[in-house]
Write a protein that holds these residues in place. Structure first.
Motif, PDB file in Angstrom:
ATOM      1  N   ASP A   8      -9.709   6.181  -9.113  1.00 60.45           N
ATOM      2  CA  ASP A   8      -9.749   7.028  -7.728  1.00 60.45           C
ATOM      3  C   ASP A   8     -10.932   6.760  -7.255  1.00 60.45           C
ATOM      4  OD1 ASP A   8      -6.722   7.085  -7.801  1.00 60.45           O
ATOM      5  OD2 ASP A   8      -7.163   8.937  -9.617  1.00 60.45           O
ATOM      6  N   THR A 175      -2.135  -2.241   3.823  1.00 58.07           N
ATOM      7  CA  THR A 175      -3.433  -1.954   3.197  1.00 58.07           C
ATOM      8  C   THR A 175      -4.465  -2.509   3.668  1.00 58.07           C
ATOM      9  OG1 THR A 175      -2.236  -3.008   1.407  1.00 58.07           O
ATOM     10  CG2 THR A 175      -1.454  -0.977   1.698  1.00 58.07           C
ATOM     11  N   ARG A 200      -5.841   1.813  -6.508  1.00 61.10           N
ATOM     12  CA  ARG A 200      -4.669   1.680  -7.006  1.00 61.10           C
ATOM     13  C   ARG A 200      -3.213   1.052  -6.802  1.00 61.10           C
ATOM     14  NH1 ARG A 200      -4.878   5.131 -11.895  1.00 61.10           N
ATOM     15  NH2 ARG A 200      -6.578   6.717 -12.259  1.00 61.10           N
ATOM     16  N   ARG A 202       0.388   1.228  -8.448  1.00 67.17           N
ATOM     17  CA  ARG A 202       1.656   1.773  -9.309  1.00 67.17           C
ATOM     18  C   ARG A 202       3.195   1.150  -9.420  1.00 67.17           C
ATOM     19  NH1 ARG A 202      -1.302   5.896  -7.962  1.00 67.17           N
ATOM     20  NH2 ARG A 202      -2.445   7.095  -9.248  1.00 67.17           N
ATOM     21  N   TYR A 220       3.505   0.542  -5.312  1.00 67.02           N
ATOM     22  CA  TYR A 220       2.998   1.204  -4.370  1.00 67.02           C
ATOM     23  C   TYR A 220       1.764   1.168  -4.308  1.00 67.02           C
ATOM     24  CZ  TYR A 220       8.074   3.615  -3.941  1.00 67.02           C
ATOM     25  OH  TYR A 220       9.094   3.971  -4.303  1.00 67.02           O
ATOM     26  N   SER A 222      -1.920   2.847  -3.669  1.00 70.27           N
ATOM     27  CA  SER A 222      -3.127   4.077  -2.555  1.00 70.27           C
ATOM     28  C   SER A 222      -4.551   3.528  -2.635  1.00 70.27           C
ATOM     29  CB  SER A 222      -2.832   4.406  -3.686  1.00 70.27           C
ATOM     30  OG  SER A 222      -3.430   5.216  -4.816  1.00 70.27           O
ATOM     31  N   VAL A 226      -5.264   1.987   2.418  1.00 65.75           N
ATOM     32  CA  VAL A 226      -3.999   2.488   3.201  1.00 65.75           C
ATOM     33  C   VAL A 226      -4.506   2.676   4.333  1.00 65.75           C
ATOM     34  CG1 VAL A 226      -2.308   4.604   3.282  1.00 65.75           C
ATOM     35  CG2 VAL A 226      -3.083   3.186   1.279  1.00 65.75           C
ATOM     36  N   ASP A 244       0.338  10.965  -2.629  1.00 64.88           N
ATOM     37  CA  ASP A 244       0.600  10.614  -3.869  1.00 64.88           C
ATOM     38  C   ASP A 244       0.457  11.681  -4.722  1.00 64.88           C
ATOM     39  OD1 ASP A 244      -0.074   9.210  -5.972  1.00 64.88           O
ATOM     40  OD2 ASP A 244      -2.103   7.830  -4.997  1.00 64.88           O
ATOM     41  N   SER A 251      -4.172  12.242  -0.561  1.00 63.82           N
ATOM     42  CA  SER A 251      -4.341  10.577  -1.239  1.00 63.82           C
ATOM     43  C   SER A 251      -2.904  10.477  -0.611  1.00 63.82           C
ATOM     44  CB  SER A 251      -5.341  10.944  -2.022  1.00 63.82           C
ATOM     45  OG  SER A 251      -3.991  10.685  -3.820  1.00 63.82           O
ATOM     46  N   MET A 253       0.365   6.653  -0.594  1.00 62.72           N
ATOM     47  CA  MET A 253       0.504   6.182  -1.185  1.00 62.72           C
ATOM     48  C   MET A 253       1.095   4.746   0.269  1.00 62.72           C
ATOM     49  SD  MET A 253       2.833   6.725  -5.060  1.00 62.72           S
ATOM     50  CE  MET A 253       4.474   7.721  -4.115  1.00 62.72           C
TER      51      MET A 253
END
Length: 598
Positions: A8, A175, A200, A202, A220, A222, A226, A244, A251, A253
């Motif tokens: 993060d 992204t 990140r 996910r 997804y 983040s 992004v 997110d 934040s 995503m």
């Protein structure tokens, strides 16, 4: 190794100036402009300097690498080479005609000894066929692939290139170019890799809950990569750029629509969860193509999908159309209509008229029930015979490229199943056959052998006329000769670089004829009758006249018991490059009808 979910970072400040806007395909028929901010590019540059560029620089002893810019500026992959340039490397710009032509691009990569190449897997196959990794030719140190899934057979072939660092790059335009990357290595299944720094990844189910390792879910992304969103498209932005719930406050995503799973700490790509498709590196919304087809006044409904290609190979875009009235629209007319509204990679290779579109129980198009899309087979067409040798050769080249039995002069390349990758291959064959300079776009403008034959009449010759070139009396040594000369000076008696081989000759032997034959070989090849002289303090070539370079071919009598030892001794005898030509034949005789030529 970092965890697959990445790390993060604080939420980036909003409202920064945009670094660029790139347009992607849209399901409503309108492209969407992705707004990317400067901090996103800066973060990607920092990651690539550490993970991608750093190891390559170390392998190159800290010297700058030559990087080819081979992507259109409308493709986000065009930004990666610019990051290499910002990091201090040498950027080689490639014009549009060259980058679209695999033969011309391969020649440029060899001629300039390019170290870093980024392309799509589909186009790499074309470059490989043109000799990108040919023995003895310069090959890239770093090969980055992206834009579409990397097939397992190609992964295995690339993993075997021990002298090339191959990377699989993944990342939607939304992204910032590259979000996930992985090294192509032997013994490892194809995968996307792990997130770039700060990102990140996910894998969530339809309830936005994380799935267990090995379970398929939607990806997804983040982090600082992004994008801000879609320019002027707040609704589209809200559907894809979500808060997110697992990140720091503020934040967001991005919902990629890609289905993946986690396996051994890496992401494996499994396909799409929506109507988007990938075709030769481009992300395409089938809805945009359907909108273009349905804007034709004689088309009521349409459906578009990707189908595996004909025997020629690559995937193809196929469109099924339902006529609106009684007038039947030809596929050729529809292709031309769509081509005036969409870029070439979005024009269907095949268009199939159908009375209606089959539907599922939920009212959606049932693509599995649509009729098979097969190109018109030239072997089944009744067409006129070629009127000239040029047309005849072109028909044969068309048939070979499309893997058809035969093609008539008036058959359309694209209606027979051709597409842009096959077009570049075909144009390359035509250039070789006719020695003509013909751009790839010529096939898009003249799609039949007959039309292309007329075009060839006015094409410029690609082969300059041969003429005798002048040469200095004592030219400098070639790199290979200079290497041998250095080793000769360093260790005059060494036989480390001798290349010895023997030929056993059974029966009566005419030694004079053999000597004359070897003399003919030396007469034909100047490099075999070249000695080295020192001129002005440096080595230069002196090429002997054919009559002065006739081999001696000494005859040595030896019994079988001592033959191997005699061969080894003769092979180890040193050369004096100032007087000895670099070919030394010796004849060993163990019996009247048994001779061994060393």
């Amino acid at each position: 190794e970092e965890d697959i979910t990445g790390t993060d970072l604080p939420a980036p400040p909003r409202g920064q100036d945009a670094a660029y806007v790139l347009y992607t395909s849209g399901s409503t028929g309108l492209p969407k402009g992705v707004v990317v901010e400067h901090h996103s590019l800066a973060t990607l540059l920092a990651h690539h300097r550490d993970r991608l560029m750093g190891p390559a620089e170390a392998d190159n002893h800290g010297r700058p690498l030559r990087v080819a810019h081979t992507a259109a500026m409308t493709f986000d992959a065009s930004l990666d080479p610019l990051l290499w340039m910002i990091a201090g490397h040498e950027l080689h710009m490639v014009n549009d005609l060259t980058r679209r032509d695999p033969e011309a691009l391969t020649a440029l990569l060899h001629d300039r000894a390019i170290d870093v190449v980024e392309t799509t897997p589909s186009y790499l196959e074309q470059l490989r066929a043109c000799g990108l990794f040919a023995p003895g030719r310069p090959r890239p140190r770093v090969l980055a692939l992206g834009g579409e899934a990397l097939p397992a057979p190609l992964w295995r072939d690339l993993a075997a290139l021990t002298d090339v660092a191959v990377w699989n790059l993944y990342g939607p335009t939304e992204t910032t170019v590259d979000s996930v990357m992985g090294r192509v290595l032997p013994g490892v299944r194809p995968h996307l890799g792990r997130p770039v720094a700060g990102a990140r990844a996910r894998i969530l189910d339809h309830r936005m809950k994380p799935v267990a390792p090995g379970v398929t879910g939607e990806l997804y992304l983040s982090g600082p990569g992004v994008a801000r969103g879609y320019a002027g498209r707040s609704t589209a932005t809200a559907l894809r750029f979500l808060p997110d719930p697992y990140g720091v406050p503020g934040s967001r995503m991005y919902r990629t629509g890609d289905l993946v799973r986690q396996a051994e700490g890496r992401l494996e790509y499994l396909g799409r969860a929506d109507g988007q498709i990938k075709i030769r590196g481009f992300r395409v919304e089938t809805g945009e193509i359907s909108s273009a087809l349905e804007s034709h006044e004689d088309i009521a409904r349409s459906a578009v999908a990707v189908r595996s290609g004909s025997g020629a190979g690559a995937a193809q875009l196929v469109g099924w159309v339902v006529p609106a009235g009684h007038r039947e629209v030809s596929p050729r007319e529809l292709r031309a209509f769509v081509a005036r509204r969409l870029p070439p990679h979005m024009v269907p290779s095949l268009i199939v008229p159908v009375p209606s579109l089959p539907l599922t129980s939920h009212g959606k198009v049932d693509f599995t029930a649509l009729p098979a899309a097969s190109p018109v087979d030239g072997s089944e067409q009744v067409g006129r015979a070629p009127r000239s040798s040029r047309e005849e050769i072109l028909c044969a080249l068309f048939a070979e490229s499309l893997e058809h039995d035969q093609v008539s002069p008036d058959d359309d390349f694209f209606e027979l199943g051709g597409h842009s990758l096959l077009a570049t291959r075909l144009i390359g064959r035509i250039r070789s056959a006719f020695g003509a300079e013909l751009p790839v776009r010529a096939l898009f403008e003249s799609t039949t052998p007959a039309a292309l034959a007329e075009r060839l009449e006015h094409a410029e010759s690609a082969r300059p006329s041969l003429r005798r070139a002048g040469r200095m009396e004592q030219p400098p040594l070639s790199p290979a000769q200079e290497r041998l000369w250095f080793l000769h000076q360093l260790d005059p008696g060494s036989a480390a670089y001798h290349m010895a081989f023997t030929v056993r000759l059974t029966g009566a032997l005419d030694r004079d004829a053999l000597r004359s034959a070897l003399g003919d070989v030396l007469a034909r090849h100047e490099s075999l009758r070249t000695v080295v002289e020192t001129v002005g303090g440096g080595p230069r070539q002196r090429i002997l006249a054919p009559g002065d370079a006739r081999p001696e071919l000494p005859l040595v009598y030896v019994d079988e018991e001592h033959l191997d030892e005699a061969l080894r001794e003769a092979a180890a005898e040193p050369f004096d490059l100032t007087r000895d030509v670099p070919l030394r034949p010796v004849l060993f005789r163990s019996a009247a009808d048994r001779n061994i030529l060393l």
